[in-house]
Design an enzyme around this catalytic site. Structure first.
Site, PDB file in Angstrom:
ATOM      1  N   HIS A  25      14.550 125.331  55.869  1.00  0.00           N
ATOM      2  CA  HIS A  25      14.537 125.268  54.399  1.00  0.00           C
ATOM      3  C   HIS A  25      15.651 126.157  53.825  1.00  0.00           C
ATOM      4  O   HIS A  25      16.329 125.782  52.872  1.00  0.00           O
ATOM      5  CB  HIS A  25      13.200 125.769  53.847  1.00  0.00           C
ATOM      6  CG  HIS A  25      12.007 124.952  54.248  1.00  0.00           C
ATOM      7  ND1 HIS A  25      11.046 125.411  55.109  1.00  0.00           N
ATOM      8  CD2 HIS A  25      11.607 123.705  53.892  1.00  0.00           C
ATOM      9  CE1 HIS A  25      10.100 124.505  55.263  1.00  0.00           C
ATOM     10  NE2 HIS A  25      10.413 123.447  54.533  1.00  0.00           N
ATOM     11  N   ALA A  31       5.702 127.171  53.196  1.00  0.00           N
ATOM     12  CA  ALA A  31       5.716 127.631  54.600  1.00  0.00           C
ATOM     13  C   ALA A  31       7.171 127.623  55.084  1.00  0.00           C
ATOM     14  O   ALA A  31       7.508 127.045  56.116  1.00  0.00           O
ATOM     15  CB  ALA A  31       4.813 126.768  55.484  1.00  0.00           C
TER      16      ALA A  31
END
Ligand code: AMP
Length: 288
Positions: free
Chosen positions: A43, A38
């Site tokens: 990230h 996700a």
């Protein structure tokens, strides 16, 4: 290798090792970013850091059952592998490692890695098995990928210190590199769990980072730690549905600060709930 995803993708340790060994025998260094998928800009910021530190970058996507307690959101955790692969490809990541459950934990798996020190208190008071699950999967991932460095977000500040301790204590020979917290324009820390927030709770969520930053400002001005925390807890109790903790800790060890005022680099850490969603965040505070 998966042909349908826009980035080279492997699902087994054998395929992963074949590729990483090839890079290593060409003298390339390897940076690693473990995730539960996700993926969002937080990230991707870690991928950018890994790319700046190593010749090749591997990201893993694995929703690790061992770090969820019964009743937590393991089943509901967002799983978006095609989107994740597209984001990683766009970021210039070299390889996606997406093992399945049995590849990681085959029948008979019976090992758990426990880290003491920074894992104590804070998250562990509310999620007692969480860091054992994290340390176990990260130890396995490091052994599988054999990276030179790995990047972890300061968003999960206690986790970052636990992994740093783990790598040092077990001589894992992996440099642990911190990545700063990436936030929305209004300051909410990006999290895969933000998708759970109702529109109304998304509006309320912004008060978490605002509260932490105002705490940091007060402490940096020399205001007493205990009074500042008491006020913050009162505000939090009225702003959120539940307050697990708001604490000020030494940034290096997460131990409690001895003095009445800030005397060393610290971190203000909090976990709160809005409806069924648990949010964590933290900010730095530096003595004048
Ligand atoms: P997760 O997929 O939530 O397990 O997170 C994987 C990695 O991304 C961890 O090292 C997290 O600390 C990091 N991360 C998650 N959210 C953020 C963020 N908003 N900013 C920076 N790093 C993050």
């Amino acid at each position: 290798m998966s042909e349908t995803l826009p980035i080279p993708t492997v699902h087994t340790v054998a395929d992963l090792r074949a590729i990483v060994s090839g890079w290593k025998s060409d003298g390339k260094t390897v940076g690693f970013v473990p995730t539960m998928g996700a993926l969002h800009a937080g990230h991707i910021s870690l991928i950018d850091i890994a790319k700046s530190r190593a010749d090749k970058t591997v990201a893993s996507v694995f929703v690790n059952p061992k770090q969820f307690a019964p009743g937590e959101d393991f089943g509901a955790y967002p799983r978006t592998l095609p989107d994740d692969a597209a984001r990683l490809a766009a970021a210039g990541c070299d390889l996606l490692y997406a093992p399945n459950g049995p590849e990681m934990y085959p029948d008979g798996f019976a090992t758990s890695v426990h880290v003491g020190g920074p894992s104590q208190e804070l998250e562990t008071r509310f999620r007692p098995h969480f860091f054992d699950g994290v340390a176990t999967v990260v130890t396995k991932l490091f052994t599988q990928v054999r990276p030179d460095c790995a990047v972890f977000g300061e968003k999960d500040y206690q986790q970052l210190l636990v992994i740093t301790r783990l790598a040092a204590d077990l001589d894992l020979d992996v440099d642990i590199i911190p990545g700063p917290v990436v936030r929305e324009a209004d300051g909410l820390a990006l999290s895969s769990r933000n998708v759970y927030l109702s529109p109304e709770n998304r509006v309320r969520a912004v008060r978490l980072n605002a509260l932490l930053f105002s705490c940091a400002e007060a402490l940096e001005k020399g205001e007493p730690i205990s009074g500042t925390l008491n006020t913050a807890r009162m505000i939090a109790e009225s702003a959120f549905d539940l307050v697990d903790y708001i604490e000020v800790r030494c940034a290096e060890t997460l131990s409690a600060l001895p003095g009445p005022v800030l005397d060393r680099p610290a971190r203000i850490l909090a976990a709160i709930r809005l409806g069924d969603t648990r949010l964590i965040d933290n900010v730095a505070a530096h003595p004048a």
